[in-house]
Design a protein around this motif. Structure first.
Motif, PDB file in Angstrom:
ATOM      1  N   MET A 337      16.204  48.077 -34.401  1.00 44.89           N
ATOM      2  CA  MET A 337      15.730  48.683 -35.636  1.00 44.89           C
ATOM      3  C   MET A 337      14.838  47.680 -36.369  1.00 44.89           C
ATOM      4  SD  MET A 337      16.967  51.750 -35.850  1.00 44.89           S
ATOM      5  CE  MET A 337      16.601  52.087 -37.578  1.00 44.89           C
ATOM      6  N   MET A 338      13.836  48.183 -37.080  1.00 39.50           N
ATOM      7  CA  MET A 338      13.032  47.307 -37.917  1.00 39.50           C
ATOM      8  C   MET A 338      13.862  46.792 -39.085  1.00 39.50           C
ATOM      9  SD  MET A 338       9.373  48.110 -39.760  1.00 39.50           S
ATOM     10  CE  MET A 338       8.738  48.880 -38.276  1.00 39.50           C
ATOM     11  N   GLU A 339      14.658  47.685 -39.666  1.00 37.78           N
ATOM     12  CA  GLU A 339      15.615  47.326 -40.718  1.00 37.78           C
ATOM     13  C   GLU A 339      16.864  48.172 -40.519  1.00 37.78           C
ATOM     14  OE1 GLU A 339      14.056  47.660 -44.648  1.00 37.78           O
ATOM     15  OE2 GLU A 339      12.367  46.301 -44.281  1.00 37.78           O
ATOM     16  N   THR A 340      17.989  47.697 -41.010  1.00 40.93           N
ATOM     17  CA  THR A 340      19.230  48.456 -40.924  1.00 40.93           C
ATOM     18  C   THR A 340      19.174  49.630 -41.902  1.00 40.93           C
ATOM     19  OG1 THR A 340      20.484  46.485 -40.324  1.00 40.93           O
ATOM     20  CG2 THR A 340      21.739  48.352 -41.173  1.00 40.93           C
ATOM     21  N   PRO A 341      19.503  50.847 -41.457  1.00 43.35           N
ATOM     22  CA  PRO A 341      19.493  51.992 -42.380  1.00 43.35           C
ATOM     23  C   PRO A 341      20.485  51.797 -43.523  1.00 43.35           C
ATOM     24  CG  PRO A 341      19.669  52.720 -40.088  1.00 43.35           C
ATOM     25  CD  PRO A 341      19.869  51.234 -40.087  1.00 43.35           C
ATOM     26  N   HIS A 342      20.164  52.362 -44.673  1.00 42.84           N
ATOM     27  CA  HIS A 342      21.075  52.291 -45.815  1.00 42.84           C
ATOM     28  C   HIS A 342      22.346  53.093 -45.550  1.00 42.84           C
ATOM     29  CE1 HIS A 342      17.299  51.508 -48.495  1.00 42.84           C
ATOM     30  NE2 HIS A 342      17.651  50.458 -47.790  1.00 42.84           N
ATOM     31  N   ASN A 343      22.223  54.195 -44.805  1.00 38.32           N
ATOM     32  CA  ASN A 343      23.367  55.028 -44.432  1.00 38.32           C
ATOM     33  C   ASN A 343      23.403  55.170 -42.922  1.00 38.32           C
ATOM     34  OD1 ASN A 343      24.345  55.734 -47.100  1.00 38.32           O
ATOM     35  ND2 ASN A 343      22.506  57.005 -47.284  1.00 38.32           N
ATOM     36  N   LEU A 344      24.566  54.957 -42.333  1.00 34.91           N
ATOM     37  CA  LEU A 344      24.731  55.045 -40.892  1.00 34.91           C
ATOM     38  C   LEU A 344      25.134  56.455 -40.487  1.00 34.91           C
ATOM     39  CD1 LEU A 344      26.689  51.719 -40.223  1.00 34.91           C
ATOM     40  CD2 LEU A 344      24.215  52.115 -40.089  1.00 34.91           C
ATOM     41  N   TYR A 345      24.971  56.749 -39.208  1.00 38.81           N
ATOM     42  CA  TYR A 345      25.440  58.012 -38.660  1.00 38.81           C
ATOM     43  C   TYR A 345      26.946  58.101 -38.874  1.00 38.81           C
ATOM     44  CZ  TYR A 345      26.011  61.858 -35.324  1.00 38.81           C
ATOM     45  OH  TYR A 345      26.294  63.064 -34.739  1.00 38.81           O
ATOM     46  N   GLY A 346      27.410  59.216 -39.413  1.00 36.32           N
ATOM     47  CA  GLY A 346      28.850  59.350 -39.630  1.00 36.32           C
ATOM     48  C   GLY A 346      29.185  60.342 -40.716  1.00 36.32           C
ATOM     49  N   ALA A 347      30.434  60.284 -41.147  1.00 31.89           N
ATOM     50  CA  ALA A 347      30.966  61.285 -42.072  1.00 31.89           C
ATOM     51  C   ALA A 347      30.219  61.290 -43.405  1.00 31.89           C
ATOM     52  CB  ALA A 347      32.453  61.031 -42.311  1.00 31.89           C
ATOM     53  N   ARG A 348      29.752  60.136 -43.840  1.00 31.37           N
ATOM     54  CA  ARG A 348      29.064  60.065 -45.134  1.00 31.37           C
ATOM     55  C   ARG A 348      27.805  60.941 -45.153  1.00 31.37           C
ATOM     56  NH1 ARG A 348      27.322  54.435 -48.199  1.00 31.37           N
ATOM     57  NH2 ARG A 348      26.341  55.407 -50.028  1.00 31.37           N
ATOM     58  N   LEU A 349      27.167  61.087 -43.986  1.00 35.70           N
ATOM     59  CA  LEU A 349      25.978  61.930 -43.872  1.00 35.70           C
ATOM     60  C   LEU A 349      26.309  63.331 -43.402  1.00 35.70           C
ATOM     61  CD1 LEU A 349      23.365  59.495 -42.249  1.00 35.70           C
ATOM     62  CD2 LEU A 349      23.543  60.189 -44.641  1.00 35.70           C
ATOM     63  N   GLY A 350      27.594  63.615 -43.171  1.00 36.66           N
ATOM     64  CA  GLY A 350      27.966  64.920 -42.639  1.00 36.66           C
ATOM     65  C   GLY A 350      27.575  65.095 -41.193  1.00 36.66           C
ATOM     66  N   SER A 351      27.516  64.007 -40.424  1.00 39.64           N
ATOM     67  CA  SER A 351      27.113  64.062 -39.021  1.00 39.64           C
ATOM     68  C   SER A 351      28.120  64.876 -38.218  1.00 39.64           C
ATOM     69  CB  SER A 351      26.985  62.644 -38.450  1.00 39.64           C
ATOM     70  OG  SER A 351      26.114  61.858 -39.252  1.00 39.64           O
ATOM     71  N   ASN A 352      27.627  65.720 -37.335  1.00 36.45           N
ATOM     72  CA  ASN A 352      28.485  66.674 -36.643  1.00 36.45           C
ATOM     73  C   ASN A 352      29.265  66.075 -35.485  1.00 36.45           C
ATOM     74  OD1 ASN A 352      27.870  69.404 -37.895  1.00 36.45           O
ATOM     75  ND2 ASN A 352      25.800  68.708 -37.420  1.00 36.45           N
ATOM     76  N   TYR A 353      28.790  64.961 -34.912  1.00 34.51           N
ATOM     77  CA  TYR A 353      29.356  64.531 -33.642  1.00 34.51           C
ATOM     78  C   TYR A 353      29.913  63.113 -33.665  1.00 34.51           C
ATOM     79  CZ  TYR A 353      26.654  68.644 -32.443  1.00 34.51           C
ATOM     80  OH  TYR A 353      26.133  69.920 -32.414  1.00 34.51           O
ATOM     81  N   GLN A 354      30.178  62.585 -34.839  1.00 35.98           N
ATOM     82  CA  GLN A 354      30.800  61.272 -34.923  1.00 35.98           C
ATOM     83  C   GLN A 354      32.244  61.362 -34.442  1.00 35.98           C
ATOM     84  OE1 GLN A 354      30.290  58.305 -34.621  1.00 35.98           O
ATOM     85  NE2 GLN A 354      29.794  57.371 -36.596  1.00 35.98           N
ATOM     86  N   ALA A 355      32.707  60.323 -33.744  1.00 39.24           N
ATOM     87  CA  ALA A 355      34.078  60.235 -33.222  1.00 39.24           C
ATOM     88  C   ALA A 355      34.410  61.367 -32.252  1.00 39.24           C
ATOM     89  CB  ALA A 355      35.098  60.194 -34.361  1.00 39.24           C
ATOM     90  N   GLN A 356      33.375  61.941 -31.619  1.00 41.44           N
ATOM     91  CA  GLN A 356      33.588  63.088 -30.742  1.00 41.44           C
ATOM     92  C   GLN A 356      34.231  62.680 -29.426  1.00 41.44           C
ATOM     93  OE1 GLN A 356      29.711  64.698 -29.821  1.00 41.44           O
ATOM     94  NE2 GLN A 356      29.088  62.920 -28.658  1.00 41.44           N
ATOM     95  N   GLY A 357      34.947  63.639 -28.845  1.00 44.26           N
ATOM     96  CA  GLY A 357      35.372  63.527 -27.466  1.00 44.26           C
ATOM     97  C   GLY A 357      34.531  64.476 -26.650  1.00 44.26           C
ATOM     98  N   LEU A 358      35.166  65.505 -26.085  1.00 45.90           N
ATOM     99  CA  LEU A 358      34.449  66.571 -25.400  1.00 45.90           C
ATOM    100  C   LEU A 358      34.213  67.674 -26.419  1.00 45.90           C
ATOM    101  CD1 LEU A 358      33.412  67.889 -22.753  1.00 45.90           C
ATOM    102  CD2 LEU A 358      35.744  68.734 -22.411  1.00 45.90           C
ATOM    103  N   LYS A 359      32.971  67.833 -26.864  1.00 41.75           N
ATOM    104  CA  LYS A 359      32.711  68.726 -27.995  1.00 41.75           C
ATOM    105  C   LYS A 359      31.497  69.598 -27.742  1.00 41.75           C
ATOM    106  CE  LYS A 359      32.366  68.732 -33.043  1.00 41.75           C
ATOM    107  NZ  LYS A 359      32.358  67.918 -34.277  1.00 41.75           N
ATOM    108  N   LEU A 360      31.662  70.892 -28.006  1.00 32.65           N
ATOM    109  CA  LEU A 360      30.541  71.818 -27.941  1.00 32.65           C
ATOM    110  C   LEU A 360      29.649  71.643 -29.167  1.00 32.65           C
ATOM    111  CD1 LEU A 360      32.482  75.015 -26.771  1.00 32.65           C
ATOM    112  CD2 LEU A 360      31.030  73.534 -25.363  1.00 32.65           C
ATOM    113  N   SER A 361      28.533  72.349 -29.181  1.00 31.40           N
ATOM    114  CA  SER A 361      27.615  72.225 -30.311  1.00 31.40           C
ATOM    115  C   SER A 361      28.249  72.779 -31.590  1.00 31.40           C
ATOM    116  CB  SER A 361      26.306  72.967 -30.019  1.00 31.40           C
ATOM    117  OG  SER A 361      26.455  74.349 -30.234  1.00 31.40           O
ATOM    118  N   LYS A 362      27.639  72.448 -32.704  1.00 31.71           N
ATOM    119  CA  LYS A 362      28.152  72.835 -34.021  1.00 31.71           C
ATOM    120  C   LYS A 362      28.172  74.342 -34.228  1.00 31.71           C
ATOM    121  CE  LYS A 362      23.587  72.538 -36.210  1.00 31.71           C
ATOM    122  NZ  LYS A 362      22.758  71.830 -37.214  1.00 31.71           N
TER     123      LYS A 362
END
Length: 368
Positions: A337-362
């Motif tokens: 990355m050029m710079e670290t994002p202020h917010n990472l992929y995950g629950a704070r952004l409402g990301s659908n697939y964080q901590a996923q195992g075997l998961k179908l689409s949203k």
């Protein structure tokens, strides 16, 4: 950030830098960005108002896309009220974002995760481009999306988001030594001795998750999927679950579409992004993972993603093919990355697939 300082840095643009590109006129949206349109290391691209049913897929190859549409379009479609895109048809849609990139900035596009998981083949095309999903440095002009649903018919409309784009300056990809050093620092995958020749290898898990489930095979002749509606479909109407029989193998039927998961837990540290690329094509006649972008923070414990697997979209071509548990099927290639994002992929952004195992689409309600 001062312009002179930013010009000295190389890497993938983070969300706040993508916003700056738009403010500086390098990205030209027809309407202001939606609140969640900029992701930690990418920008979601929105469909415009017009699409065309095309005779076939094509590349402009140095010619105007407008001229190609006049020659090869069968009819025009108004997306403002929504339209059904049928399976095994090729569509071309204008995108709401166009570009006026500086000469030292290039871009690459990919289907969004939710797009790949419903087997919608989507590629971004720049005017006069000689390759899909590749935007040359300094490109100035419109963007279009080629869309071809393979298994399920979809309902899409103006502002639907099927593709995403990343912006980069310089050579951002790690080599073998770079991957080895980053893995030593961050433990990118959970297996003990990864091979770093082409990135971080990812293998298939056929040992079985909870209840012995190893994956899903798509059904044919199903109902419609509205690409903008979450949890609107019953998974049982679209998917056949596949269970382990103890042999650690799965026979892929030609032309069928499967959702499987990686054996490894995957981690993308905050200062890097990753992309899934195909493994050596000589290992078998199958294709894995249409949607390949992994954002900073995916699978990272500090972003609530510890233990996240890579969900894999798999299709066999021409002949039946036997996948084996632990078989390598792809590479995760990491980029700085050029710079670290202020917010990472995950629950704070409402990301659908964080901590996923075997998961179908949203789009699907979770099977019980």
């Amino acid at each position: 950030m001062a312009a002179g300082t930013q010009q000295q840095k190389q890497g993938i643009f983070a969300a706040h830098q993508i916003a700056a590109l738009a403010r500086d006129g390098a990205i030209l949206p027809l309407t202001p960005f939606a609140a969640d349109q900029i992701q930690p290391a990418s920008l979601d691209l929105r469909l415009g108002r017009r699409a065309w049913r095309m005779r076939a897929s094509f590349l402009p190859g140095g010619k105007s896309l407008g001229d190609a549409i006049k020659r090869h379009a069968l009819h025009e479609i108004n997306l403002s009220a929504g339209a059904v895109l049928e399976t095994n048809c090729v569509y071309l849609a204008e995108l709401s974002e166009s570009l006026a990139l500086p000469k030292d900035i290039s871009a690459a596009a990919n289907p969004k995760s939710s797009t790949g998981r419903i087997d919608v083949f989507t590629r971004v095309i720049a005017d006069r481009a000689r390759g899909f999903d590749t935007i040359e440095p300094g490109y100035s002009g419109p963007l279009y999306a080629e869309i071809s649903p393979r298994t399920f018919p979809i309902l899409a409309r103006e502002n639907s988001r099927l593709s995403q784009i990343r912006f980069r300056r310089g050579n951002t990809k790690l080599d073998g030594a770079g991957h080895a050093a980053l893995h030593a620092r961050e433990k990118l995958v959970s297996n003990a001795n990864p091979d770093f020749a082409g990135g971080i290898p990812v293998s298939i898990d056929l040992s079985g998750f909870e209840g012995g489930l190893v994956g899903y095979r798509a059904k044919r002749h199903t109902g419609l999927i509205d690409v903008d509606r979450t949890a609107s479909c019953d998974a049982a109407d679209f998917w056949e679950p596949i269970f382990s029989r103890g042999g650690g193998e799965l026979v892929l039927d030609p032309g069928e579409f499967y959702i499987l998961a990686s054996k490894e837990a995957v981690r993308v540290p905050p200062d890097h992004a990753a992309e899934m690329t195909p493994f050596d094509p000589l290992v078998g006649e199958f294709r894995v993972h249409y949607a390949g972008f992994f954002d900073p923070g995916f699978g990272a414990e500090e972003a609530g993603g510890a233990g996240a697997r890579a969900v894999l979209e798999v299709r066999s071509h021409d002949v039946p093919f036997i996948l084996q548990d632990g078989q390598a099927v792809g590479w995760l290639v990491y980029e700085r990355m050029m710079e670290t994002p202020h917010n990472l992929y995950g629950a704070r952004l409402g990301s659908n697939y964080q901590a996923q195992g075997l998961k179908l689409s949203k789009h699907f309600r979770t099977p019980r």
